[in-house]
Design a protein around this motif. Structure first.
Motif, PDB file in Angstrom:
ATOM      1  N   ASP A   1      -1.226  16.711   9.770  1.00  0.00           N
ATOM      2  CA  ASP A   1      -0.078  16.655  10.562  1.00  0.00           C
ATOM      3  C   ASP A   1       0.814  17.895  10.267  1.00  0.00           C
ATOM      4  O   ASP A   1       0.539  18.613   9.064  1.00  0.00           O
ATOM      5  CB  ASP A   1       0.724  15.640  11.016  1.00  0.00           C
ATOM      6  CG  ASP A   1       1.329  15.049   9.741  1.00  0.00           C
ATOM      7  OD1 ASP A   1       1.408  15.696   8.672  1.00  0.00           O
ATOM      8  OD2 ASP A   1       2.082  13.794   9.858  1.00  0.00           O
TER       9      ASP A   1
ATOM     10  N   ARG B   1      -7.640  14.453  11.867  1.00  0.00           N
ATOM     11  CA  ARG B   1      -6.646  13.769  12.541  1.00  0.00           C
ATOM     12  C   ARG B   1      -7.206  12.181  12.879  1.00  0.00           C
ATOM     13  O   ARG B   1      -6.732  11.302  12.670  1.00  0.00           O
ATOM     14  CB  ARG B   1      -5.970  14.449  13.681  1.00  0.00           C
ATOM     15  CG  ARG B   1      -5.215  15.705  13.497  1.00  0.00           C
ATOM     16  CD  ARG B   1      -4.394  16.379  14.752  1.00  0.00           C
ATOM     17  NE  ARG B   1      -3.637  15.764  15.326  1.00  0.00           N
ATOM     18  CZ  ARG B   1      -2.230  15.585  14.922  1.00  0.00           C
ATOM     19  NH1 ARG B   1      -1.959  16.618  13.802  1.00  0.00           N
ATOM     20  NH2 ARG B   1      -1.364  15.037  15.493  1.00  0.00           N
ATOM     21  N   GLU B   2      -8.384  12.332  13.454  1.00  0.00           N
ATOM     22  CA  GLU B   2      -9.123  11.128  13.922  1.00  0.00           C
ATOM     23  C   GLU B   2      -9.282   9.914  12.724  1.00  0.00           C
ATOM     24  O   GLU B   2      -9.049   8.948  12.906  1.00  0.00           O
ATOM     25  CB  GLU B   2     -10.530  11.306  14.500  1.00  0.00           C
ATOM     26  CG  GLU B   2     -10.408  12.185  15.712  1.00  0.00           C
ATOM     27  CD  GLU B   2     -10.342  13.453  15.593  1.00  0.00           C
ATOM     28  OE1 GLU B   2     -10.677  14.107  14.557  1.00  0.00           O
ATOM     29  OE2 GLU B   2      -9.666  14.310  16.504  1.00  0.00           O
TER      30      GLU B   2
ATOM     31  N   THR C   1      -5.610   8.509  11.973  1.00  0.00           N
ATOM     32  CA  THR C   1      -4.634   7.953  12.936  1.00  0.00           C
ATOM     33  C   THR C   1      -5.006   6.525  13.250  1.00  0.00           C
ATOM     34  O   THR C   1      -6.192   6.043  13.042  1.00  0.00           O
ATOM     35  CB  THR C   1      -4.996   8.684  14.212  1.00  0.00           C
ATOM     36  OG1 THR C   1      -4.734  10.333  14.010  1.00  0.00           O
ATOM     37  CG2 THR C   1      -4.158   8.259  15.354  1.00  0.00           C
TER      38      THR C   1
ATOM     39  N   ASP D   1      -2.996   3.498  15.223  1.00  0.00           N
ATOM     40  CA  ASP D   1      -1.851   3.038  16.328  1.00  0.00           C
ATOM     41  C   ASP D   1      -0.823   4.158  16.447  1.00  0.00           C
ATOM     42  O   ASP D   1       0.359   3.775  15.912  1.00  0.00           O
ATOM     43  CB  ASP D   1      -1.193   1.778  15.478  1.00  0.00           C
ATOM     44  CG  ASP D   1      -2.034   0.488  15.556  1.00  0.00           C
ATOM     45  OD1 ASP D   1      -3.069   0.312  16.489  1.00  0.00           O
ATOM     46  OD2 ASP D   1      -1.920  -0.290  14.585  1.00  0.00           O
ATOM     47  N   ASP D   2      -1.346   5.384  16.631  1.00  0.00           N
ATOM     48  CA  ASP D   2      -0.435   6.388  16.938  1.00  0.00           C
ATOM     49  C   ASP D   2       0.345   6.780  15.638  1.00  0.00           C
ATOM     50  O   ASP D   2       1.328   7.625  15.465  1.00  0.00           O
ATOM     51  CB  ASP D   2       0.553   6.221  17.979  1.00  0.00           C
ATOM     52  CG  ASP D   2      -0.210   5.979  19.310  1.00  0.00           C
ATOM     53  OD1 ASP D   2      -0.902   6.853  19.468  1.00  0.00           O
ATOM     54  OD2 ASP D   2       0.416   5.315  20.282  1.00  0.00           O
ATOM     55  N   ASP D   3      -0.043   6.423  14.541  1.00  0.00           N
ATOM     56  CA  ASP D   3       0.481   6.785  13.161  1.00  0.00           C
ATOM     57  C   ASP D   3      -0.595   7.725  12.492  1.00  0.00           C
ATOM     58  O   ASP D   3      -1.618   7.265  12.252  1.00  0.00           O
ATOM     59  CB  ASP D   3       0.989   5.756  12.355  1.00  0.00           C
ATOM     60  CG  ASP D   3       1.604   6.176  10.974  1.00  0.00           C
ATOM     61  OD1 ASP D   3       2.219   6.972  11.074  1.00  0.00           O
ATOM     62  OD2 ASP D   3       1.187   5.343   9.840  1.00  0.00           O
TER      63      ASP D   3
END
Length: 180
Positions: free
Chosen positions: A57, A81-82, A85, A87-89
């Motif tokens: 990030d 990123r996948e 990630t 739960d949106d963290d």
């Protein structure tokens, strides 16, 4: 055991990396990266090599750039990123064991035999554990050797994984005994 010291952002990242591999890990504490932490990373780079493994990030990339600017020659491990990630963290702490291992393999980490130069017996004998002033002695010796402060277990791990020699150790002990 991975030869290089792995640099991550926080405690949860340390836990995730240690579940995946046997390695010495330093957390920078997010944007709180300061001279003391940079000095510890520089010492690790000099002795063992460093792999920077920050979150995929904006904050992780910013921390990575700070380290690159101040500590030349570090290696880099990345997860997508996948992979990071949940739960949106977003973070290394969310990656699977397999993703962490793959990222470190892609960083061309080196494997080495686990070094057991120092033992808990040494920690007690040199009053780095089990004595009233052990914490202060570890702080002083950690500064002297450039490996930073840690509790007794962390300190012992750093002595072994940073490649501290018995000679360096004894010189450091003698210097802190003079100061006290």
């Amino acid at each position: 055991m991975i030869k290089e010291v792995i640099v991550v952002e926080g405690r949860d990242d340390i836990t995730a990396v240690k579940k995946a591999v046997d390695a010495e890990v330093i957390a920078v504490g997010g944007f709180g990266i300061n001279k003391k932490v940079i000095d510890k990373i520089k010492e690790a780079q000099k002795r063992k090599g460093v792999i920077v493994f920050t979150d995929p990030d904006f904050a992780g990339e910013k921390i990575r750039r700070i380290i690159i600017k101040r500590v030349p020659g570090v290696k880099h491990a990345y997860i997508s990123r996948e992979e990071g990630t949940k739960d949106d963290d977003i973070g290394v702490e969310n990656a699977s064991v397999e993703s962490i291992r793959r990222a470190l393999e892609n960083a061309k980490c080196k494997l080495t035999e686990k070094r057991e130069e120092f033992t808990s017996r040494d920690m007690i004998y040199f009053k780095l554990s089990g004595h009233n002033d052990s914490k202060e002695r570890r702080e002083m010796l950690g500064k002297e050797l450039g490996i930073g402060y840690g509790n007794a277990s962390q300190f012992l791990s750093r002595l072994n994984s940073f490649g501290i020699t018995k000679e360096e150790f004894i010189k450091g002990i003698k210097r802190i005994d003079k100061e006290k």
